[in-house]
Motif scaffolding. Structure first.
Motif, mmCIF file in Angstrom:
data_model
loop_
_atom_site.group_PDB
_atom_site.id
_atom_site.type_symbol
_atom_site.label_atom_id
_atom_site.label_comp_id
_atom_site.label_asym_id
_atom_site.label_seq_id
_atom_site.Cartn_x
_atom_site.Cartn_y
_atom_site.Cartn_z
ATOM 1 N N CYS A 191 8.922 9.230 -10.870
ATOM 2 C CA CYS A 191 8.203 10.116 -9.983
ATOM 3 C C CYS A 191 6.795 10.217 -10.528
ATOM 4 C CB CYS A 191 8.876 11.496 -9.970
ATOM 5 S SG CYS A 191 7.855 12.721 -9.121
ATOM 6 N N LEU A 192 5.825 9.822 -9.711
ATOM 7 C CA LEU A 192 4.479 9.671 -10.247
ATOM 8 C C LEU A 192 3.495 10.721 -9.763
ATOM 9 C CD1 LEU A 192 4.267 5.786 -10.162
ATOM 10 C CD2 LEU A 192 4.463 7.218 -12.194
ATOM 11 N N ILE A 193 4.038 11.785 -9.120
ATOM 12 C CA ILE A 193 3.068 12.810 -8.739
ATOM 13 C C ILE A 193 2.633 13.627 -9.948
ATOM 14 C CG2 ILE A 193 3.213 13.188 -6.235
ATOM 15 C CD1 ILE A 193 5.704 14.812 -6.647
ATOM 16 N N ALA A 226 10.757 1.604 -9.263
ATOM 17 C CA ALA A 226 11.213 2.187 -7.995
ATOM 18 C C ALA A 226 10.694 3.620 -7.977
ATOM 19 C CB ALA A 226 12.730 2.134 -7.915
ATOM 20 N N ASN A 227 9.675 3.874 -7.155
ATOM 21 C CA ASN A 227 8.945 5.132 -7.238
ATOM 22 C C ASN A 227 9.441 6.153 -6.208
ATOM 23 O OD1 ASN A 227 6.994 6.890 -8.200
ATOM 24 N ND2 ASN A 227 5.451 6.195 -6.708
ATOM 25 N N LYS A 228 8.964 7.342 -6.435
ATOM 26 C CA LYS A 228 9.272 8.489 -5.570
ATOM 27 C C LYS A 228 10.745 8.877 -5.660
ATOM 28 C CE LYS A 228 5.332 7.249 -2.692
ATOM 29 N NZ LYS A 228 4.667 7.166 -1.377
ATOM 30 N N ARG A 229 11.186 8.955 -6.880
ATOM 31 C CA ARG A 229 12.558 9.348 -7.192
ATOM 32 C C ARG A 229 12.831 10.780 -6.713
ATOM 33 N NH1 ARG A 229 13.579 9.575 -13.440
ATOM 34 N NH2 ARG A 229 12.269 11.405 -13.063
ATOM 35 N N ASP A 230 11.772 11.588 -6.598
ATOM 36 C CA ASP A 230 11.929 12.971 -6.152
ATOM 37 C C ASP A 230 12.327 13.050 -4.687
ATOM 38 O OD1 ASP A 230 9.279 11.809 -5.953
ATOM 39 O OD2 ASP A 230 8.646 13.740 -5.069
ATOM 40 N N LEU A 231 12.136 11.987 -3.920
ATOM 41 C CA LEU A 231 12.506 11.993 -2.507
ATOM 42 C C LEU A 231 13.857 11.306 -2.349
ATOM 43 C CD1 LEU A 231 9.051 10.964 -0.964
ATOM 44 C CD2 LEU A 231 9.994 13.264 -1.258
ATOM 45 N N PRO A 259 0.827 -1.201 0.000
ATOM 46 C CA PRO A 259 0.000 0.000 0.000
ATOM 47 C C PRO A 259 0.868 1.261 0.000
ATOM 48 C CG PRO A 259 -0.750 -1.544 1.683
ATOM 49 C CD PRO A 259 0.523 -2.078 1.134
ATOM 50 N N ASN A 260 0.344 2.236 -0.686
ATOM 51 C CA ASN A 260 0.929 3.572 -0.597
ATOM 52 C C ASN A 260 2.250 3.776 -1.321
ATOM 53 O OD1 ASN A 260 -0.415 5.710 0.342
ATOM 54 N ND2 ASN A 260 0.404 5.685 2.423
ATOM 55 N N VAL A 261 2.653 2.812 -2.161
ATOM 56 C CA VAL A 261 3.919 3.004 -2.873
ATOM 57 C C VAL A 261 3.717 3.837 -4.142
ATOM 58 C CG1 VAL A 261 5.027 0.911 -1.989
ATOM 59 C CG2 VAL A 261 3.594 0.789 -4.047
ATOM 60 N N GLY A 262 2.441 3.962 -4.592
ATOM 61 C CA GLY A 262 2.173 4.772 -5.781
ATOM 62 C C GLY A 262 1.545 3.994 -6.911
ATOM 63 N N LYS A 263 0.919 2.841 -6.636
ATOM 64 C CA LYS A 263 0.307 2.012 -7.685
ATOM 65 C C LYS A 263 -0.799 2.763 -8.415
ATOM 66 C CE LYS A 263 -0.917 -1.209 -4.825
ATOM 67 N NZ LYS A 263 -0.351 -0.584 -3.596
ATOM 68 N N SER A 264 -1.688 3.346 -7.617
ATOM 69 C CA SER A 264 -2.807 4.046 -8.242
ATOM 70 C C SER A 264 -2.304 5.238 -9.029
ATOM 71 C CB SER A 264 -3.810 4.479 -7.183
ATOM 72 O OG SER A 264 -4.301 3.333 -6.518
ATOM 73 N N SER A 265 -1.235 5.851 -8.522
ATOM 74 C CA SER A 265 -0.670 6.983 -9.260
ATOM 75 C C SER A 265 -0.164 6.518 -10.616
ATOM 76 C CB SER A 265 0.481 7.604 -8.466
ATOM 77 O OG SER A 265 0.042 7.954 -7.173
ATOM 78 N N LEU A 266 0.491 5.381 -10.609
ATOM 79 C CA LEU A 266 1.028 4.844 -11.859
ATOM 80 C C LEU A 266 -0.110 4.539 -12.827
ATOM 81 C CD1 LEU A 266 3.884 2.559 -12.566
ATOM 82 C CD2 LEU A 266 1.685 1.592 -13.107
HETATM 83 N N1 LIG Z 1 6.696 12.352 -3.451
HETATM 84 C C1 LIG Z 1 6.061 11.464 -4.169
HETATM 85 N N2 LIG Z 1 4.851 11.033 -3.764
HETATM 86 C C2 LIG Z 1 4.227 10.129 -4.499
HETATM 87 C C3 LIG Z 1 4.770 9.637 -5.715
HETATM 88 N N3 LIG Z 1 3.907 8.747 -6.231
HETATM 89 C C4 LIG Z 1 2.836 8.694 -5.385
HETATM 90 N N4 LIG Z 1 3.016 9.531 -4.333
HETATM 91 C C5 LIG Z 1 2.132 9.708 -3.258
HETATM 92 O O1 LIG Z 1 2.013 8.511 -2.497
HETATM 93 C C6 LIG Z 1 0.711 8.361 -1.965
HETATM 94 C C7 LIG Z 1 0.111 6.996 -2.308
HETATM 95 O O2 LIG Z 1 -0.090 6.922 -3.677
HETATM 96 P P1 LIG Z 1 -1.069 5.864 -4.312
HETATM 97 O O3 LIG Z 1 -0.900 5.978 -5.769
HETATM 98 O O4 LIG Z 1 -2.436 5.985 -3.787
HETATM 99 O O5 LIG Z 1 -0.447 4.527 -3.758
HETATM 100 P P2 LIG Z 1 -1.050 3.056 -3.768
HETATM 101 O O6 LIG Z 1 -1.621 2.815 -2.438
HETATM 102 O O7 LIG Z 1 0.110 2.204 -4.020
HETATM 103 O O8 LIG Z 1 -2.082 2.969 -4.838
HETATM 104 C C8 LIG Z 1 -0.062 9.513 -2.528
HETATM 105 O O9 LIG Z 1 -0.153 10.520 -1.551
HETATM 106 C C9 LIG Z 1 0.725 9.978 -3.714
HETATM 107 O O10 LIG Z 1 0.574 11.359 -3.932
HETATM 108 C C10 LIG Z 1 6.052 10.120 -6.103
HETATM 109 O O11 LIG Z 1 6.655 9.723 -7.130
HETATM 110 N N5 LIG Z 1 6.663 11.035 -5.280
#
Ligand SMILES: Nc1nc2c(ncn2[C@@H]2O[C@H](COP(=O)(O)OP(=O)(O)O)[C@@H](O)[C@H]2O)c(=O)[nH]1
Ligand SMILES: Cc1cc2nc3c(=O)[nH]c(=O)nc-3n(C[C@H](O)[C@H](O)[C@H](O)COP(=O)(O)OP(=O)(O)OC[C@H]3O[C@@H](n4cnc5c(N)ncnc54)[C@H](O)[C@@H]3O)c2cc1C
Ligand SMILES: [Mg+2]
Lengths: 614, 456
Positions: B359-361, B332-337, B228-235
């Motif tokens: 980076c998937l924001i 490997a997500n969140k390269r911006d951090l 959870p929360n790694v950015g799947k839905s964002s992707l």
């Molecule tokens: N800083 C940063 N935050 C991210 C990135 N991708 C996703 N997030 C944040 O991580 C949180 C969880 O993202 P979400 O896509 O819902 O994750 P999921 O639970 O894996 O589906 C959200 O608050 C996103 O904004 C990224 O590349 N960089």
């Protein structure tokens, strides 16, 4: 009062003699009409019986109770089993025959049949009333019984190359059935009035040389097998001394001579219209169609023990006689050879066998059967194979019984009948093992197991053959049980079930019987057959099972009958071309329909839907 | 099965308004029915476009000004008599022309029926018939390309080439059996075995190309997995280009599967967003996790998302291990951090499958991911595609052909003689011929005689 018979057979070539004897053995009175006593079972071409697939046919004819196997065993002068290095399914016997003795042997065998009456003369007309055969009429002035009318309930026509036969030697054209024998015109015209379809084919033969004029020491020897393998299941062994044949080759000079004279060959100057066999090319064909070949094989084969004629195998041609003579003299070693007779080509009319049912009965004329070269085939064995089946069916027709038809999965004889009647002939038809899709089952070692019981059922297999066969079959079954139940010691010292050990490619049955502790029962003089059929049963079990599965799949289609006189035009979606072809062939089953050239699986599916059944 | 002796009619151009639209009539009464619904002049001249009017059944009113062309059999699309009427493309107009034709005795065609008739009349082989179906129903341009290639016979040509080579081996082996005494050396069984093994490889390559063909035709499923929360839905959203699923900071937000089909370079790809996969005690979440696992199992490829700003934990490692060996892309997500991984951990994550850092924001990583995913789906050979076999029936037949060829090659090596090899080679031939729907009795003998001077 006119004479009458149950069955009249026209022609005493290889087809006619089998047909006459089969019908007589089945209890019919038979009138055998032929042109001359001297040409009974005559071999106008290569004096040899058998060869690949042809040897299979002879075995099958023998297993059904026919003549040919015993005849060649009694008169063969050099025997050879072909394909020895390969598996049992494709091994085929072949033998050079003493051509005169062969014919005499067959004639004598027929004379012993009480049911056969000989009629020497030329049949000129088939008598038919309302689509049913009534007999034949002899040509006025021919033979002993000129102008006579003979009644019969079934007629088997086996006139070979005689219908409108035309012999060519260079520019010389002579109406003849074979060189020196007058053709049959009237019979041809009479048959043409019956609504069968017709075509014209051609075949040829090489010159004959005088043996006394040839120095054989100059050629390579071609020998037969040391232990001849007989054709007939009734022949225990053949221990006659065997003759030697000789081999030589054509040369560039010979090829150049053929090219230089090609315009004088009726094959190449357009005088011959009939289509010849590609598998039996004339010397002209070899040189013209395959110019890159530097040489071709030639064999010198004596036509008998005490005749002077030598057959020049490989040099069939129809060039003028003087060119033939020059060509012979150009062959290294034959510079002084005396040519006794030139080679020639013969053109003849044949009935497109798609007009026949698989029983060889003409679909449009009840009681009329045709067999042999008149159906577009070539070869003694193909003729005999049709003759025996046509004879059986003529006798059954007289008795009001169902046709006797062998399947493609039962016998080469079945393949032959099915191929001819569904596909017809575009060139003279010869049997090949590759025509048999169930080749692994159709072997010489099991021809009796496949067919002798069928022969007995129709009344062709006599008591002597039957008793011998029953012993052989029960021995076979006991041997199978033995092999399955015995554990043997292999060369490497390990122990294994004999049936399993045999599945390895390098383990043969004799290894297991000679040192491995397995004992087989063999009949006297029947060892070959006994051992081979048992070994094959296990050795090829995997392949046989797979082929059996294909046969089963095929049976569904073979079992679905198409009604007689089925209207293809009434099947929606069939192309006009397919409707025409199927209407001409009138296949008896869906399986056969699928084998008619040009017919697609989709079309057969549509017909299947209309025919019904499952 | 369809009735095949009546005359059928249908709109032959795709649904929806267009410049022109074609109504096609096929069958024995095509020309007669056309005469009944057109204003004249009497019978149509073959192969000539005639300007005329399509009339209502009453023949009182004109429906449309049309161009009508008569193609007498057999030189027509179906091989039957065909009349094509081109009208103005409005669906309403075309439908009224069809109604007029049915009123005059035509039957409304079933889908695929024109093609079926064409096949029956021998106007096309099976591969082509199936390709027309694919072409008509193609959604992406690349699907259309592959279907078009098949129609043009590229696929048929590739299969025929193998069939022909096999046939040469078969003919020579048969010749060895039937003409043992010709003094010809046709081929020996062992050498034939080597040729057969090469043919098996060729069939294998066709099947491999077919994987790609099938991908294009049927598309594929890609599951997006990760904690959870790694950015799947964002992707998921970045790839779909729309906000399909809720992106939230609370772990476990995505509980059910969300799917969306996107087109990646012409391949239809169904993306499945899953609930985060982790050990959990919450019953609802546990159900989501088990569905996620199911989706991962079923998918043809998996994208595993890992958050590189957090230390790699047990849940990440388990998922990576479970998806090892699958067709997989690691993101490997969140390269911006700042990264929380050691060099070893970075290596550990990247081993065994392609890895991209994202980076998937926002949409900045979209192209990187698309490209990596496409590479994964197509395998190693992008660029000009080999002839693609895109039909499950063909793949099945090619596979049985390959099996039979391998069996023959092995038997030859073990010393089996010609007639035994031929049992398997014939089986392979039958399978190949079944693909193209053609059968040729006596062909083997033809081939032998045309090449060898045989007979004494
Ligand atoms: N800083 C940063 N935050 C991210 C990135 N991708 C996703 N997030 C944040 O991580 C949180 C969880 O993202 P979400 O896509 O819902 O994750 P999921 O639970 O894996 O589906 C959200 O608050 C996103 O904004 C990224 O590349 N960089
Ligand atoms: C020149 C030549 C070359 C050949 N070359 C080859 C070859 O290379 N390879 C090969 O396999 N085969 C060859 N053959 C074919 C082979 O000889 C025949 O296929 C085979 O002999 C045919 O047997 P059959 O019984 O059908 O006819 P045949 O053996 O020809 O017998 C016909 C019989 O009909 C009789 N007959 C004819 N007309 C009448 C009538 N009106 N009334 C009564 N009786 C009649 C004749 O007397 C004869 O007995 C050749 C044949 C010839 C003539
Ligand atoms: Mg989510």
């Amino acid at each position: 009062m006119a004479r009458g018979f149950d069955v009249i057979v026209v022609g005493a070539g290889h087809a006619g003699v089998e047909a006459a004897r089969a019908a007589a053995r089945m209890g019919c009175s038979v009138g055998l009409c032929t042109l001359s006593e001297a040409t009974v079972a005559h071999m106008p071409c290569n004096p040899a019986i058998g060869g690949t697939a042809k040897g299979h046919l002879v075995r099958e004819i023998d297993a059904l109770g026919g003549l040919m196997g015993e005849a060649i065993d009694a008169t063969g002068i050099q025997f050879k089993l072909l394909n020895r290095s390969r598996g049992p399914a494709v091994r085929s016997p072949r033998a050079q025959a003493d051509k005169r003795r062969y014919g005499a042997w067959v004639a004598a065998a027929l004379r012993r049949e009480a049911g056969i009456a000989w009629i020497f003369g030329r049949v000129g007309r088939l008598v038919e009333r309302g689509g049913v055969v009534a007999g034949v009429e002899l040509e006025a002035g021919s033979g002993a019984a000129a102008g006579e009318r003979l009644h019969a309930r079934a007629v088997v026509v086996t006139t070979g190359t005689f219908l409108n036969g035309l012999v060519h030697v260079g520019d010389r054209r002579t109406p003849a059935g074979r060189a020196g024998e007058p053709p049959s015109h009237l019979l041809a015209e009479s048959l043409k009035g019956l609504g069968l379809s017709w075509g014209r084919l051609k075949t040829g033969t090489p010159p004959r040389l005088d043996r006394r004029s040839i120095d054989f020491s100059r050629f390579e020897k071609a020998l037969g097998d040391e232990e001849p393998v007989p054709f007939s299941f009734l022949t225990p062994t053949i221990d006659r001394p065997q003759i030697v044949c000789h081999q030589l080759h054509t040369t560039e000079q010979v090829h150049e001579m053929v090219q230089a004279n090609i315009a004088r060959s009726p094959l190449y100057n357009g005088r011959i219209e009939g289509i010849g066999p590609r598998y039996c090319p004339s010397l002209e064909d070899k040189v013209m169609r395959f110019p890159h070949h530097e040489r071709h094989h030639v064999f010198l084969e004596p036509e008998g023990l005490d005749v002077d004629e030598v057959y020049v195998n490989g040099c069939s041609m129809s060039l003028p006689a003087e060119v033939q003579e020059a060509l012979v003299h150009a062959l290294p070693g034959l510079e002084d050879a005396v040519m006794m007779r030139p080679g020639y080509a013969v053109e003849y009319d044949f009935v497109q066998p798609t007009s026949l049912a698989r029983s060889y009965e003409a679909r449009e004329v009840k009681g009329l059967f045709l067999a042999g070269q008149v159906n577009g085939t070539s070869g003694y064995e193909e003729a005999a194979g049709q003759g025996i089946i046509a004879g059986i069916n003529a006798a059954r027709a007289v008795a009001g019984e169902d046709p006797f038809v062998l399947g493609r999965d039962e016998a080469y004889l079945g393949v032959l009948a099915d191929d001819l009647t569904t596909r017809g002939c575009l060139e003279p038809y010869r049997m090949f093992t590759s025509r048999a899709e169930y080749r692994l089952f159709l072997r010489i070692d099991n021809a009796d197991l496949r067919l002798t019981e069928r022969g007995r059922e129709v009344g062709l297999v006599g008591d002597r053959r039957w008793a011998r066969f029953e012993n052989r079959r029960s021995r076979f079954e006991r041997n199978l049980r033995r092999v399955s139940g015995t554990t043997v010691t292999l060369r490497n010292g390990r122990r294994a079930r004999a049936s399993q050990a045999l599945r390895r490619p390098d383990t043969m049955l004799d290894e297991l019987t000679s040192g491995g502790g397995l004992r087989l029962e063999v009949g006297s003089g029947e060892e070959q057959v006994d051992v081979c059929s048992v070994e094959t049963h296990f050795k090829y079990a995997g392949y046989l099972e797979r082929q059996a599965a294909t046969i089963d799949r095929g049976r569904r289609m073979e079992g679905r009958r198409i009604p007689r006189a089925f209207s293809y035009a009434g099947v929606p979606g069939l192309s006009l071309e397919i409707v025409e072809r199927l209407s001409a062939v009138q296949p008896e089953t869906l399986g056969q329909a699928l084998r008619v050239p040009g017919v697609t699986p989709a079309a057969v599916a549509l017909i299947g839907a209309k025919v019904g059944g499952k | 099965m369809f009735a095949t002796d009546d005359t059928i009619v249908a709109i032959a151009t795709p649904p929806g308004p267009g410049g022109i639209g074609i109504v096609r009539l096929s069958g024995p009464r095509a020309s007669e029915i056309a005469a009944a619904i057109l204003s004249g002049p009497g019978n149509l001249e073959p192969r000539r476009a005639t300007l005329t009017h399509a009339l209502e059944p009453s023949r009182q009113r004109s429906i449309d000004r049309v161009l009508a062309t008569y193609f007498p059999r057999p030189r027509s699309y179906t091989g039957e008599d065909v009349v094509e009427i081109s009208g103005h493309g409005s669906p309403v107009v075309l439908r009224r022309i069809v109604e007029s034709a049915t009123a005059a005795g035509a039957r409304l065609a079933e889908p695929g029926e024109f093609t079926f008739r064409a096949f029956l009349q021998g106007r096309m082989d099976l591969v082509q018939a199936e390709a027309i179906h694919d072409l008509v129903t193609a959604v992406t341009p690349r699907q259309a390309r592959v279907a078009f290639d098949q129609l043009e016979g590229t696929a048929t040509a590739a299969i025929c080439a193998v069939e022909d080579a096999l046939f040469n081996v078969v003919a020579r082996l048969e010749a060895s059996l039937d003409f043992p005494e010709e003094g010809y050396h046709f081929v020996d069984a062992k050498a034939a075995g080597v040729e057969v093994a090469e043919l098996a490889d060729r069939v294998r390559r066709l099947i491999a190309s077919s994987r790609q063909g099938r991908l294009i035709r049927e598309g594929c499923q890609v599951a997006v997995a990760g904690k959870p929360n790694v950015g799947k839905s964002s992707l998921f959203n970045v790839l779909c280009g729309v906000q399909r699923t809720i992106v939230a900071n609370t772990a476990g937000t995505t509980r059910d599967l969300v799917t969306e089909t996107i087109h990646l370079a012409g391949i239809p790809v169904t993306l499945v967003d899953t609930a985060g996969i982790r050990a959990t005690s919450d019953a609802v979440e546990a159900e989501g996790v088990s569905r996620a696992r199911g989706a991962v199992e079923a998918a043809s490829a998996v994208v595993v998302v890992v958050d590189r700003s957090r230390v790699l934990d047990q849940d990440d490692r388990v998922l990576l291990r479970q998806t090892e060996g699958r067709s997989r892309l690691v993101v490997a997500n969140k390269r911006d951090l700042p990264t929380a991984w050691s060099a070893e951990e970075q290596l550990e994550v990247g081993s065994g499958s392609p890895l991209v850092e994202t980076c998937l924001i926002d949409g900045s990583s979209a192209d990187t991911i698309r490209e990596a995913l496409l590479g994964l789906l197509e395998g190693k050979a992008p660029g000009r595609d080999p002839p693609a076999i895109s039909n499950a029936r063909h793949i099945g037949l090619l596979t049985s052909a390959e099996t039979a060829l391998r069996r023959a090659a092995a038997a030859a090596e073990g010393g089996a003689t010609e007639e035994l090899l031929l049992v398997d080679l014939e089986e392979a031939r039958r399978a190949l011929e079944e693909v193209t729907g053609k059968r040729t009795p006596d062909a083997v003998l033809e081939r032998i005689f045309e090449r060898f001077c045989i007979g004494k």
